[in-house]
Motif scaffolding. Sequence first.
Motif, PDB file in Angstrom:
ATOM      1  N   UNK A  94       6.199  -7.653   0.453  1.00  0.00           N
ATOM      2  CA  UNK A  94       6.117  -6.790  -0.872  1.00  0.00           C
ATOM      3  C   UNK A  94       5.669  -7.465  -1.981  1.00  0.00           C
ATOM      4  N   UNK A  95       4.593  -6.986  -2.820  1.00  0.00           N
ATOM      5  CA  UNK A  95       4.337  -7.888  -3.951  1.00  0.00           C
ATOM      6  C   UNK A  95       5.031  -8.236  -4.857  1.00  0.00           C
ATOM      7  N   UNK A  96       5.044  -9.241  -5.672  1.00  0.00           N
ATOM      8  CA  UNK A  96       6.143  -9.625  -6.485  1.00  0.00           C
ATOM      9  C   UNK A  96       5.538  -9.104  -8.079  1.00  0.00           C
ATOM     10  N   UNK A  97       6.201  -8.117  -8.619  1.00  0.00           N
ATOM     11  CA  UNK A  97       6.084  -7.548  -9.958  1.00  0.00           C
ATOM     12  C   UNK A  97       6.735  -7.895 -10.917  1.00  0.00           C
TER      13      UNK A  97
ATOM     14  N   UNK B  34       6.448  -0.432  -2.012  1.00  0.00           N
ATOM     15  CA  UNK B  34       7.505  -0.569  -1.114  1.00  0.00           C
ATOM     16  C   UNK B  34       7.125  -0.764   0.329  1.00  0.00           C
ATOM     17  N   UNK B  35       6.002  -0.228   0.896  1.00  0.00           N
ATOM     18  CA  UNK B  35       5.659  -0.044   2.159  1.00  0.00           C
ATOM     19  C   UNK B  35       4.733  -1.562   2.551  1.00  0.00           C
TER      20      UNK B  35
ATOM     21  N   UNK C 158      -2.918  -7.674   8.807  1.00  0.00           N
ATOM     22  CA  UNK C 158      -3.627  -6.368   8.413  1.00  0.00           C
ATOM     23  C   UNK C 158      -2.671  -5.373   8.265  1.00  0.00           C
ATOM     24  N   UNK C 159      -2.950  -4.289   7.419  1.00  0.00           N
ATOM     25  CA  UNK C 159      -2.201  -3.381   7.148  1.00  0.00           C
ATOM     26  C   UNK C 159      -2.942  -2.099   6.319  1.00  0.00           C
ATOM     27  N   UNK C 160      -2.796  -0.949   6.622  1.00  0.00           N
ATOM     28  CA  UNK C 160      -3.465   0.192   5.981  1.00  0.00           C
ATOM     29  C   UNK C 160      -2.805   1.094   5.539  1.00  0.00           C
TER      30      UNK C 160
END
Length: 299
Positions: free
Chosen positions: A38-41, A33-34, A23-25
């Motif tokens: 971190x998503x892979x684009x 970046x936070x 969970x993160x908001x």
Amino acid sequence: MSSKDIHDMQDPRHQFYDGKYEKQQQEAPGLQSDMAPVPDSGEKSYKGCNRLAGRKALVTGGDSGIGRAAAIAYAREGADIALNYLPEEQSDAEEVARLVEAEGRNIVLLPGDLSDEEFCKNLIHDALEKLGGLDILALVAGKQVATEDIQDITTEQLVKTFEVNVFSLFWIAKAVLPHLKPGASIITCSSIQAYQPGKNLIDYASTKAAIIAFSRALAKQVASKGIRVNVVAPGPVWTPLQVTGGQLQEHLPEFGQKTPLERAGQPVELSGLYVFLASQESSFITAEVFGVTGGMHLA
Ligand code: NAD
Ligand code: MG
């Protein structure tokens, strides 16, 4: 998660992160970046082969997520980039700028709010002037606020969601069309939500259905000018949109696990489609919708 190159044959269920998400908001629009992970684009993995040499592309929502994947891929295929995002996302946008410049391509950063018609007109004016034309529009920006009860969808949220997701497409199309040449490509971003709308996303799902009608009608109108318009409809993809109110917090850990491939997608898994639709390889394709859903399929 696999350690292979993205082009190596492998099991797609485990090619990218396939675990549960914490969970993160963050406050919208949030920073890529936070996020954890971190998503892979495609920052490290996308390889280009000059399929868009010399083209000029505007990417909205290009700082993060799916738009960032499109911007990186376009630059690696030889295109110059105009990048739109919100001012709060400047640090994400600067990361994209460094990656584009590392390819020897030009990038112009054009932050601003797409819910403002005047800004949309200025965006096109500035992109045309600073890049010396436009050939590709990847209109990826979107607003999504999960809301459990329709009674809690304020008129402010409703109007803003339609302005960003739908009205901006009209304003941008009106401004850019007089300047597009035959061969130009417009790519809009719908969602699986247009076909299988979730009960917590009534306003958002309505905009995503409207985007399909808009894109198909526009495609028919501009076909006689040699301009193509297509739609990408993602399923669950791990991006800032989801951790800034796009999903209810309790749904984050399992995000994407109900797809047949049992995980959420990563933005880089849309890069190839964005390049294909922008390039001349899709010359006979217009007014179409392409799902990237991990098997949830469109209608
Ligand atoms: P994202 O948060 O990385 O991208 C959304 C972007 O929209 C932001 O980076 C921001 O720059 C832009 N944006 C929002 N409001 C704006 C405004 N008022 N003015 C200018 N820009 C604004 O998340 P993403 O998931 O990559 O989203 C990209 C698109 O993909 C959206 O249209 C979204 O609806 C669509 N989509 C995402 C998913 C998913 O699971 N992530 C699924 C289906 C569709
Ligand atoms: Mg962003």
